[in-house]
Design a protein around this motif. Sequence first.
Motif, PDB file in Angstrom:
ATOM      1  N   LEU A  19       0.800  -1.226   0.000  1.00 54.67           N
ATOM      2  CA  LEU A  19       0.000   0.000   0.000  1.00 54.67           C
ATOM      3  C   LEU A  19       0.830   1.273   0.000  1.00 54.67           C
ATOM      4  O   LEU A  19       0.309   2.351  -0.284  1.00 54.67           O
ATOM      5  CB  LEU A  19      -0.937  -0.010   1.212  1.00 54.67           C
ATOM      6  N   GLY A  20       2.135   1.156   0.335  1.00 52.42           N
ATOM      7  CA  GLY A  20       3.014   2.320   0.294  1.00 52.42           C
ATOM      8  C   GLY A  20       2.682   3.396   1.306  1.00 52.42           C
ATOM      9  O   GLY A  20       3.050   4.556   1.132  1.00 52.42           O
ATOM     10  N   SER A  21       1.983   3.011   2.372  1.00 52.18           N
ATOM     11  CA  SER A  21       1.561   3.984   3.368  1.00 52.18           C
ATOM     12  C   SER A  21       1.349   3.279   4.695  1.00 52.18           C
ATOM     13  O   SER A  21       0.687   2.235   4.753  1.00 52.18           O
ATOM     14  CB  SER A  21       0.255   4.662   2.927  1.00 52.18           C
ATOM     15  N   PHE A  22       1.878   3.836   5.785  1.00 53.67           N
ATOM     16  CA  PHE A  22       1.667   3.256   7.106  1.00 53.67           C
ATOM     17  C   PHE A  22       0.196   3.394   7.517  1.00 53.67           C
ATOM     18  O   PHE A  22      -0.364   2.500   8.147  1.00 53.67           O
ATOM     19  CB  PHE A  22       2.576   3.942   8.134  1.00 53.67           C
ATOM     20  N   ARG A  23      -0.421   4.505   7.153  1.00 54.37           N
ATOM     21  CA  ARG A  23      -1.826   4.710   7.526  1.00 54.37           C
ATOM     22  C   ARG A  23      -2.729   3.694   6.835  1.00 54.37           C
ATOM     23  O   ARG A  23      -3.560   3.039   7.479  1.00 54.37           O
ATOM     24  CB  ARG A  23      -2.266   6.129   7.151  1.00 54.37           C
ATOM     25  N   LYS A  24      -2.568   3.548   5.509  1.00 57.99           N
ATOM     26  CA  LYS A  24      -3.398   2.598   4.768  1.00 57.99           C
ATOM     27  C   LYS A  24      -3.118   1.162   5.208  1.00 57.99           C
ATOM     28  O   LYS A  24      -4.029   0.337   5.292  1.00 57.99           O
ATOM     29  CB  LYS A  24      -3.151   2.746   3.270  1.00 57.99           C
ATOM     30  N   ALA A  25      -1.834   0.868   5.493  1.00 57.89           N
ATOM     31  CA  ALA A  25      -1.483  -0.483   5.935  1.00 57.89           C
ATOM     32  C   ALA A  25      -2.127  -0.793   7.282  1.00 57.89           C
ATOM     33  O   ALA A  25      -2.626  -1.897   7.505  1.00 57.89           O
ATOM     34  CB  ALA A  25       0.039  -0.623   6.017  1.00 57.89           C
ATOM     35  N   SER A  28      -5.679  -1.645   6.780  1.00 56.97           N
ATOM     36  CA  SER A  28      -5.906  -2.928   6.117  1.00 56.97           C
ATOM     37  C   SER A  28      -5.767  -4.111   7.070  1.00 56.97           C
ATOM     38  O   SER A  28      -6.376  -5.157   6.851  1.00 56.97           O
ATOM     39  CB  SER A  28      -4.940  -3.096   4.937  1.00 56.97           C
ATOM     40  N   VAL A  29      -4.946  -3.966   8.110  1.00 55.19           N
ATOM     41  CA  VAL A  29      -4.774  -5.063   9.073  1.00 55.19           C
ATOM     42  C   VAL A  29      -5.517  -4.790  10.384  1.00 55.19           C
ATOM     43  O   VAL A  29      -5.339  -5.495  11.368  1.00 55.19           O
ATOM     44  CB  VAL A  29      -3.278  -5.341   9.353  1.00 55.19           C
ATOM     45  N   ASN A  30      -6.323  -3.716  10.366  1.00 56.23           N
ATOM     46  CA  ASN A  30      -7.218  -3.413  11.493  1.00 56.23           C
ATOM     47  C   ASN A  30      -6.492  -3.148  12.813  1.00 56.23           C
ATOM     48  O   ASN A  30      -6.864  -3.659  13.870  1.00 56.23           O
ATOM     49  CB  ASN A  30      -8.233  -4.546  11.687  1.00 56.23           C
ATOM     50  N   ILE A  31      -5.431  -2.344  12.743  1.00 56.08           N
ATOM     51  CA  ILE A  31      -4.759  -1.896  13.962  1.00 56.08           C
ATOM     52  C   ILE A  31      -4.478  -0.404  13.824  1.00 56.08           C
ATOM     53  O   ILE A  31      -4.630   0.177  12.749  1.00 56.08           O
ATOM     54  CB  ILE A  31      -3.439  -2.660  14.225  1.00 56.08           C
ATOM     55  N   SER A  32      -4.061   0.223  14.911  1.00 55.80           N
ATOM     56  CA  SER A  32      -3.737   1.647  14.854  1.00 55.80           C
ATOM     57  C   SER A  32      -2.399   1.842  14.147  1.00 55.80           C
ATOM     58  O   SER A  32      -1.569   0.921  14.056  1.00 55.80           O
ATOM     59  CB  SER A  32      -3.661   2.227  16.263  1.00 55.80           C
ATOM     60  N   GLN A  33      -2.179   3.068  13.668  1.00 58.73           N
ATOM     61  CA  GLN A  33      -0.915   3.345  12.986  1.00 58.73           C
ATOM     62  C   GLN A  33       0.286   3.223  13.925  1.00 58.73           C
ATOM     63  O   GLN A  33       1.318   2.653  13.538  1.00 58.73           O
ATOM     64  CB  GLN A  33      -0.961   4.732  12.343  1.00 58.73           C
ATOM     65  N   PRO A  34       0.203   3.703  15.175  1.00 58.51           N
ATOM     66  CA  PRO A  34       1.341   3.500  16.091  1.00 58.51           C
ATOM     67  C   PRO A  34       1.637   2.019  16.339  1.00 58.51           C
ATOM     68  O   PRO A  34       2.809   1.625  16.427  1.00 58.51           O
ATOM     69  CB  PRO A  34       0.884   4.196  17.373  1.00 58.51           C
ATOM     70  N   ARG A  38       5.123   0.011  15.486  1.00 56.75           N
ATOM     71  CA  ARG A  38       5.869  -0.808  16.445  1.00 56.75           C
ATOM     72  C   ARG A  38       6.175  -2.186  15.871  1.00 56.75           C
ATOM     73  O   ARG A  38       7.257  -2.742  16.128  1.00 56.75           O
ATOM     74  CB  ARG A  38       5.060  -0.938  17.748  1.00 56.75           C
ATOM     75  N   ARG A  39       5.251  -2.748  15.098  1.00 49.85           N
ATOM     76  CA  ARG A  39       5.521  -4.058  14.479  1.00 49.85           C
ATOM     77  C   ARG A  39       6.664  -3.963  13.472  1.00 49.85           C
ATOM     78  O   ARG A  39       7.521  -4.847  13.408  1.00 49.85           O
ATOM     79  CB  ARG A  39       4.258  -4.570  13.780  1.00 49.85           C
ATOM     80  N   ILE A  40       6.680  -2.881  12.695  1.00 54.35           N
ATOM     81  CA  ILE A  40       7.759  -2.703  11.719  1.00 54.35           C
ATOM     82  C   ILE A  40       9.091  -2.503  12.444  1.00 54.35           C
ATOM     83  O   ILE A  40      10.125  -3.077  12.061  1.00 54.35           O
ATOM     84  CB  ILE A  40       7.469  -1.520  10.781  1.00 54.35           C
ATOM     85  N   GLU A  41       9.080  -1.701  13.485  1.00 55.94           N
ATOM     86  CA  GLU A  41      10.308  -1.479  14.254  1.00 55.94           C
ATOM     87  C   GLU A  41      10.802  -2.782  14.888  1.00 55.94           C
ATOM     88  O   GLU A  41      12.018  -3.049  14.928  1.00 55.94           O
ATOM     89  CB  GLU A  41      10.050  -0.428  15.338  1.00 55.94           C
ATOM     90  N   LYS A  42       9.881  -3.587  15.396  1.00 58.10           N
ATOM     91  CA  LYS A  42      10.250  -4.882  15.986  1.00 58.10           C
ATOM     92  C   LYS A  42      10.906  -5.773  14.941  1.00 58.10           C
ATOM     93  O   LYS A  42      11.922  -6.438  15.199  1.00 58.10           O
ATOM     94  CB  LYS A  42       9.004  -5.556  16.548  1.00 58.10           C
ATOM     95  N   LEU A  43      10.346  -5.793  13.720  1.00 61.62           N
ATOM     96  CA  LEU A  43      10.910  -6.610  12.650  1.00 61.62           C
ATOM     97  C   LEU A  43      12.289  -6.099  12.255  1.00 61.62           C
ATOM     98  O   LEU A  43      13.231  -6.889  12.058  1.00 61.62           O
ATOM     99  CB  LEU A  43       9.962  -6.593  11.438  1.00 61.62           C
TER     100      LEU A  43
END
Length: 313
Positions: A19-25, A28-34, A38-43
């Motif tokens: 999706l090229g966007s943290f907000r849209k992503a 799409s996975v039904n969680i908040s942007q923060p 955090r999931r991306i930072e953890k990865l």
Amino acid sequence: MGVNFDLNDLQAFRAVVELGSFRKAAESVNISQPALSRRIEKLEDALGVRLFERTTRSVTLTTVGRVFAPSAEQLLDDLDVALLGIRDVSSSRLGHVTIACVPSVAYYFLPNVVASFHRRYPRIRVKLLDSSANEVLSSVISGEADFGVSFIGSQEAEVDFKVLLQERFVAACRRDHPLAQKKRVTWNELYEHEYVSVDKTSGNRLLLDQALSAVAPRAPSVCETRHVTTLLGLIEAGLGVAAVPSMAMPGRDHPVLTSVPLVDPVVKRRVGIVTRRGRALTPAAQQFHRTIIELKRGDDSSPPAKSAGTAAS
């Protein structure tokens, strides 16, 4: 030392890539942007690399991120394959599928397929690319689409074309048009009335030009469009009649539009599923493919329409 990330982190990564966007992503996975951040930072922490370059305006993959993206996709697909062997997991299966489809099929036929698929697999995301026949082929060959639904491709070396159905062209008109009272209409009769047509960039136009070399319209069309679905809007507005594939027509209960079989000659086109040769479908795409086949078989077993003025597919 183990790698400390989980499935949710990979799914978050894939959503941002697509999706090229943290907000849209996040949506799409039904969680908040923060929470997604955090999931991306953890990865990234687990891998010891940065996967994205972020600015206030854009999100792009780093060089390492571009290398990692196909591996992450494969990991998620492998998990989906494993889940195929477990009963009663359809409601919780994850994934995504991208289908390229010509608009004349996408408008009325494919929505029923998507609705049925979503009921069975509510967490698998579906993306439809409604494009011209040539663009459908390009999307399949490039890998942008998992597979396509189109009426050309049987002669292409890079794809496999599996016939789904054969449909005839019909005269589309308003119910108050003189042609609507006929049981069948010849092409010459059609061209006695004002008509609209698709332009020379359309695959349907090429097919009709080849099939109707002996039929010459008395006058040029009132208007040309690129897609059959636009033709139907013009007809509904009272601009004339048109030759369209029967699958492009709305249901027989449509209050304004109807269709009559075209004869002398009968012109048909083969609609099929287009896949890239040598490339296996992902599990999600396999399930969508199966849903199309099942619904098509259900249509075949239904009794034919008895009302006059409506062509069967």
